[in-house]
Scaffold this motif. Structure first.
Motif, PDB file in Angstrom:
ATOM      1  N   GLY A 170      81.026   3.186  72.218  1.00  4.69           N
ATOM      2  CA  GLY A 170      81.785   1.995  71.866  1.00  4.69           C
ATOM      3  C   GLY A 170      82.682   1.541  73.011  1.00  4.69           C
ATOM      4  N   ALA A 171      83.424   0.477  72.739  1.00  5.90           N
ATOM      5  CA  ALA A 171      84.239  -0.163  73.777  1.00  5.90           C
ATOM      6  C   ALA A 171      85.321   0.786  74.319  1.00  5.90           C
ATOM      7  CB  ALA A 171      84.885  -1.417  73.202  1.00  5.90           C
ATOM      8  N   GLU A 172      85.996   1.494  73.416  1.00  5.67           N
ATOM      9  CA  GLU A 172      87.100   2.358  73.865  1.00  5.67           C
ATOM     10  C   GLU A 172      86.584   3.488  74.758  1.00  5.67           C
ATOM     11  OE1 GLU A 172      90.181   1.850  73.802  1.00  5.67           O
ATOM     12  OE2 GLU A 172      90.382   0.302  72.268  1.00  5.67           O
ATOM     13  N   GLU A 173      85.448   4.060  74.349  1.00  5.09           N
ATOM     14  CA  GLU A 173      84.856   5.146  75.147  1.00  5.09           C
ATOM     15  C   GLU A 173      84.386   4.599  76.509  1.00  5.09           C
ATOM     16  OE1 GLU A 173      84.832   8.245  75.005  1.00  5.09           O
ATOM     17  OE2 GLU A 173      82.907   9.179  75.486  1.00  5.09           O
ATOM     18  N   ALA A 174      83.797   3.406  76.482  1.00  2.00           N
ATOM     19  CA  ALA A 174      83.347   2.795  77.740  1.00  2.00           C
ATOM     20  C   ALA A 174      84.542   2.555  78.661  1.00  2.00           C
ATOM     21  CB  ALA A 174      82.618   1.487  77.458  1.00  2.00           C
ATOM     22  N   HIS A 175      85.657   2.178  78.074  1.00  2.00           N
ATOM     23  CA  HIS A 175      86.873   1.949  78.861  1.00  2.00           C
ATOM     24  C   HIS A 175      87.389   3.270  79.424  1.00  2.00           C
ATOM     25  CE1 HIS A 175      91.318   0.615  79.045  1.00  2.00           C
ATOM     26  NE2 HIS A 175      90.696   0.212  80.132  1.00  2.00           N
ATOM     27  N   ARG A 176      87.417   4.280  78.568  1.00  2.00           N
ATOM     28  CA  ARG A 176      87.918   5.602  79.003  1.00  2.00           C
ATOM     29  C   ARG A 176      87.080   6.153  80.154  1.00  2.00           C
ATOM     30  NH1 ARG A 176      87.250  10.817  78.172  1.00  2.00           N
ATOM     31  NH2 ARG A 176      85.320  10.569  77.005  1.00  2.00           N
ATOM     32  N   LEU A 177      85.767   5.884  80.089  1.00  2.00           N
ATOM     33  CA  LEU A 177      84.870   6.420  81.123  1.00  2.00           C
ATOM     34  C   LEU A 177      84.867   5.582  82.407  1.00  2.00           C
ATOM     35  CD1 LEU A 177      81.762   7.301  78.907  1.00  2.00           C
ATOM     36  CD2 LEU A 177      83.319   8.916  80.022  1.00  2.00           C
ATOM     37  N   GLY A 178      85.437   4.376  82.351  1.00  2.00           N
ATOM     38  CA  GLY A 178      85.438   3.523  83.543  1.00  2.00           C
ATOM     39  C   GLY A 178      84.309   2.518  83.581  1.00  2.00           C
ATOM     40  N   LEU A 179      83.554   2.444  82.488  1.00  2.00           N
ATOM     41  CA  LEU A 179      82.454   1.469  82.448  1.00  2.00           C
ATOM     42  C   LEU A 179      82.996   0.079  82.104  1.00  2.00           C
ATOM     43  CD1 LEU A 179      79.431   0.916  82.553  1.00  2.00           C
ATOM     44  CD2 LEU A 179      79.232   1.767  80.209  1.00  2.00           C
ATOM     45  N   ALA A 180      83.920   0.024  81.162  1.00  2.00           N
ATOM     46  CA  ALA A 180      84.560  -1.259  80.819  1.00  2.00           C
ATOM     47  C   ALA A 180      85.916  -1.321  81.508  1.00  2.00           C
ATOM     48  CB  ALA A 180      84.738  -1.376  79.308  1.00  2.00           C
ATOM     49  N   ASN A 181      86.263  -2.498  82.019  1.00  2.00           N
ATOM     50  CA  ASN A 181      87.567  -2.645  82.678  1.00  2.00           C
ATOM     51  C   ASN A 181      88.704  -2.790  81.679  1.00  2.00           C
ATOM     52  OD1 ASN A 181      85.423  -3.825  84.685  1.00  2.00           O
ATOM     53  ND2 ASN A 181      87.153  -3.135  85.886  1.00  2.00           N
ATOM     54  N   CYS A 182      88.393  -3.377  80.522  1.00  2.00           N
ATOM     55  CA  CYS A 182      89.419  -3.513  79.486  1.00  2.00           C
ATOM     56  C   CYS A 182      88.731  -3.764  78.157  1.00  2.00           C
ATOM     57  CB  CYS A 182      90.390  -4.647  79.820  1.00  2.00           C
ATOM     58  SG  CYS A 182      89.601  -6.239  80.014  1.00  2.00           S
ATOM     59  N   VAL A 183      89.499  -3.608  77.084  1.00  2.00           N
ATOM     60  CA  VAL A 183      88.986  -3.849  75.729  1.00  2.00           C
ATOM     61  C   VAL A 183      89.853  -4.927  75.096  1.00  2.00           C
ATOM     62  CG1 VAL A 183      88.472  -2.821  73.479  1.00  2.00           C
ATOM     63  CG2 VAL A 183      88.294  -1.424  75.550  1.00  2.00           C
ATOM     64  N   VAL A 184      89.198  -5.878  74.450  1.00  2.00           N
ATOM     65  CA  VAL A 184      89.947  -6.965  73.794  1.00  2.00           C
ATOM     66  C   VAL A 184      89.414  -7.128  72.369  1.00  2.00           C
ATOM     67  CG1 VAL A 184      90.385  -8.209  75.961  1.00  2.00           C
ATOM     68  CG2 VAL A 184      88.338  -8.764  74.626  1.00  2.00           C
ATOM     69  N   PRO A 185      90.199  -7.785  71.491  1.00  2.00           N
ATOM     70  CA  PRO A 185      89.689  -8.027  70.140  1.00  2.00           C
ATOM     71  C   PRO A 185      88.400  -8.845  70.179  1.00  2.00           C
ATOM     72  CG  PRO A 185      92.046  -8.490  70.256  1.00  2.00           C
ATOM     73  CD  PRO A 185      91.581  -8.263  71.667  1.00  2.00           C
ATOM     74  N   ALA A 186      87.546  -8.607  69.186  1.00  2.00           N
ATOM     75  CA  ALA A 186      86.269  -9.341  69.125  1.00  2.00           C
ATOM     76  C   ALA A 186      86.548 -10.843  69.130  1.00  2.00           C
ATOM     77  CB  ALA A 186      85.519  -8.945  67.856  1.00  2.00           C
ATOM     78  N   GLY A 187      85.765 -11.557  69.896  1.00  2.00           N
ATOM     79  CA  GLY A 187      85.929 -13.009  69.969  1.00  2.00           C
ATOM     80  C   GLY A 187      86.799 -13.458  71.132  1.00  2.00           C
ATOM     81  N   GLU A 188      87.485 -12.502  71.770  1.00  2.00           N
ATOM     82  CA  GLU A 188      88.377 -12.885  72.882  1.00  2.00           C
ATOM     83  C   GLU A 188      87.809 -12.494  74.244  1.00  2.00           C
ATOM     84  OE1 GLU A 188      92.410 -11.600  72.152  1.00  2.00           O
ATOM     85  OE2 GLU A 188      92.347 -12.373  70.100  1.00  2.00           O
ATOM     86  N   GLU A 189      86.535 -12.067  74.259  1.00  2.00           N
ATOM     87  CA  GLU A 189      85.955 -11.539  75.500  1.00  2.00           C
ATOM     88  C   GLU A 189      85.891 -12.606  76.604  1.00  2.00           C
ATOM     89  OE1 GLU A 189      84.322 -11.633  72.567  1.00  2.00           O
ATOM     90  OE2 GLU A 189      84.080  -9.565  71.887  1.00  2.00           O
ATOM     91  N   VAL A 190      85.402 -13.793  76.229  1.00  2.00           N
ATOM     92  CA  VAL A 190      85.227 -14.835  77.251  1.00  2.00           C
ATOM     93  C   VAL A 190      86.592 -15.309  77.758  1.00  2.00           C
ATOM     94  CG1 VAL A 190      84.403 -17.204  77.647  1.00  2.00           C
ATOM     95  CG2 VAL A 190      82.951 -15.557  76.445  1.00  2.00           C
ATOM     96  N   ALA A 191      87.540 -15.457  76.842  1.00  2.00           N
ATOM     97  CA  ALA A 191      88.883 -15.913  77.251  1.00  2.00           C
ATOM     98  C   ALA A 191      89.497 -14.920  78.243  1.00  2.00           C
ATOM     99  CB  ALA A 191      89.771 -16.073  76.032  1.00  2.00           C
ATOM    100  N   LYS A 192      89.333 -13.626  77.970  1.00  2.00           N
ATOM    101  CA  LYS A 192      89.898 -12.614  78.871  1.00  2.00           C
ATOM    102  C   LYS A 192      89.182 -12.646  80.230  1.00  2.00           C
ATOM    103  CE  LYS A 192      92.355  -9.116  80.179  1.00  2.00           C
ATOM    104  NZ  LYS A 192      93.799  -9.226  80.380  1.00  2.00           N
ATOM    105  N   ALA A 193      87.849 -12.811  80.181  1.00  2.00           N
ATOM    106  CA  ALA A 193      87.085 -12.868  81.438  1.00  2.00           C
ATOM    107  C   ALA A 193      87.538 -14.068  82.277  1.00  2.00           C
ATOM    108  CB  ALA A 193      85.584 -12.955  81.132  1.00  2.00           C
ATOM    109  N   LYS A 194      87.777 -15.195  81.598  1.00  2.00           N
ATOM    110  CA  LYS A 194      88.254 -16.385  82.323  1.00  2.00           C
ATOM    111  C   LYS A 194      89.647 -16.138  82.919  1.00  2.00           C
ATOM    112  CE  LYS A 194      86.148 -20.324  79.960  1.00  2.00           C
ATOM    113  NZ  LYS A 194      86.456 -21.420  79.038  1.00  2.00           N
ATOM    114  N   GLU A 195      90.473 -15.442  82.152  1.00  2.00           N
ATOM    115  CA  GLU A 195      91.832 -15.142  82.639  1.00  2.00           C
ATOM    116  C   GLU A 195      91.756 -14.310  83.935  1.00  2.00           C
ATOM    117  OE1 GLU A 195      94.263 -13.452  79.417  1.00  2.00           O
ATOM    118  OE2 GLU A 195      95.137 -12.152  80.960  1.00  2.00           O
ATOM    119  N   ILE A 196      90.822 -13.358  83.961  1.00  2.00           N
ATOM    120  CA  ILE A 196      90.674 -12.521  85.167  1.00  2.00           C
ATOM    121  C   ILE A 196      90.232 -13.389  86.344  1.00  2.00           C
ATOM    122  CG2 ILE A 196      89.320 -10.650  86.209  1.00  2.00           C
ATOM    123  CD1 ILE A 196      89.223  -9.363  83.382  1.00  2.00           C
ATOM    124  N   ILE A 197      89.292 -14.295  86.085  1.00  2.00           N
ATOM    125  CA  ILE A 197      88.800 -15.143  87.179  1.00  2.00           C
ATOM    126  C   ILE A 197      89.908 -16.096  87.661  1.00  2.00           C
ATOM    127  CG2 ILE A 197      87.158 -16.976  87.770  1.00  2.00           C
ATOM    128  CD1 ILE A 197      85.089 -15.467  86.085  1.00  2.00           C
TER     129      ILE A 197
END
Ligand code: CAA
Length: 260
Positions: A170-197
């Motif tokens: 899952g997302a939290e495990e992927a984050h803990r392992l370094g695969l995901a850079n961050c975890v956000v609530p469902a539906g906010e993924e694109v907004a967070k990605a745009k914020e990073i860009i």
């Protein structure tokens, strides 16, 4: 090119590419791969003022559930190798794109979908994201770089475990392992990605592209990443943006980078 499976929206200099084959959980068929290749080798290079790219999947269930199994089930050894090489070449274009590419992982990222997310520079995981390389369930191994990039992100031991068991994480495990850079609530993924860009686009564009080149060099057999860094550092020193950045620091103001 007329896009059939990619929806591309460009707003405020950020291209959001949505892989849109929701009925097949956005599985990557050959047409979708062609469209990705076209964007990252041609169309995406010509968009004025582009700051970065977000890649996501249509619907709430999947980012991308893998390569389209219905298309490659009958391949022989030579055809299979060509299939994998073609996919790797396209993902290489993404990994080497000169601007940040952020995966907004909104659900299943399996097989080629996990590999696609890993070819992006950064991964934002929605809390419903599920990552995995289930190819061994099909009698296969990953073909779009999964055996290599998974090791790069999470290390050999954990990568071997996920590759050999086909377990999803899952997302939290992927984050803990370094695969995901961050975890956000469902539906906010694109907004967070745009914020990073938005954040990276306030930095010097040449420096950002050199960071991408040098970090990629770390994993390229036969490339001396340290030598590449020396060369790229020199090239950055030669930019107007470096002079602007240094002046802005001394003058205690925000730098106004022009990308040259
Ligand atoms: N290719 C083609 N179609 C796919 C697909 C894929 N990778 N993944 C899902 N679909 C299709 C299903 O066949 C189904 O279609 P129908 O409605 O026409 O039957 C539809 O998407 C919905 O899927 P499910 O009914 O299976 O949905 P579910 O919620 O029960 O399960 C899932 C979801 C666990 C993701 C399951 O669909 C699944 O296991 N998919 C395959 C995942 C996989 O093995 N991916 C790796 C592919 S190989 C690869 O990618 C090799 C490589 O490295 C290049």
């Amino acid at each position: 090119m007329q896009y059939e499976n990619l929806k591309i929206e460009i707003t405020d200099g950020i291209a959001v590419i949505t892989i849109s084959r929701e009925k097949a959980l956005n599985a990557l068929n050959s047409q979708t791969m062609l469209e990705l290749r076209y964007f990252f080798s041609e169309a995406g290079l010509k968009i004025p003022g582009l700051k970065g790219v977000v890649l996501t999947g249509a619907g709430e269930k999947a980012f991308v559930a893998g390569a389209d199994i219905t298309e490659f089930s009958g391949l022989d050894a030579a055809q299979g190798a060509a299939f994998a090489r073609r996919g790797q070449d396209i993902f290489f274009l993404i990994e080497h794109f000169h601007l940040p590419v952020v995966a907004a992982v909104n659900g299943f990222a399996l097989g080629g979908g996990c590999e696609l997310a890993m070819a992006c520079h950064l991964r934002v995981a929605g809390e419903k994201a599920r990552f995995g390389q289930p190819e061994v369930n099909l009698g296969l191994i990953p073909g779009y770089g999964g055996t290599q990039r998974l090791v790069q992100y999470i290390g050999k031991g954990k990568a071997l475990e996920l590759l050999m068991t086909a377990d999803m994480i899952g997302a939290e495990e992927a984050h803990r392992l370094g695969l995901a850079n961050c975890v956000v609530p469902a539906g906010e993924e694109v907004a967070k990605a745009k914020e990073i860009i938005e954040k990276t686009s306030a930095k010097a564009p040449v420096a950002i592209s050199k960071i991408i080149e040098c970090v990629n060099a770390c994993f390229e057999p036969g490339t001396d990443g340290f030598a590449k860094e020396v060369e790229a550092f020199g090239q950055c020193c030669n930019t107007e943006d470096f002079r602007e950045g240094a002046s802005a620091f001394v003058e205690k103001r925000k730098a106004n980078f022009q990308g040259r």
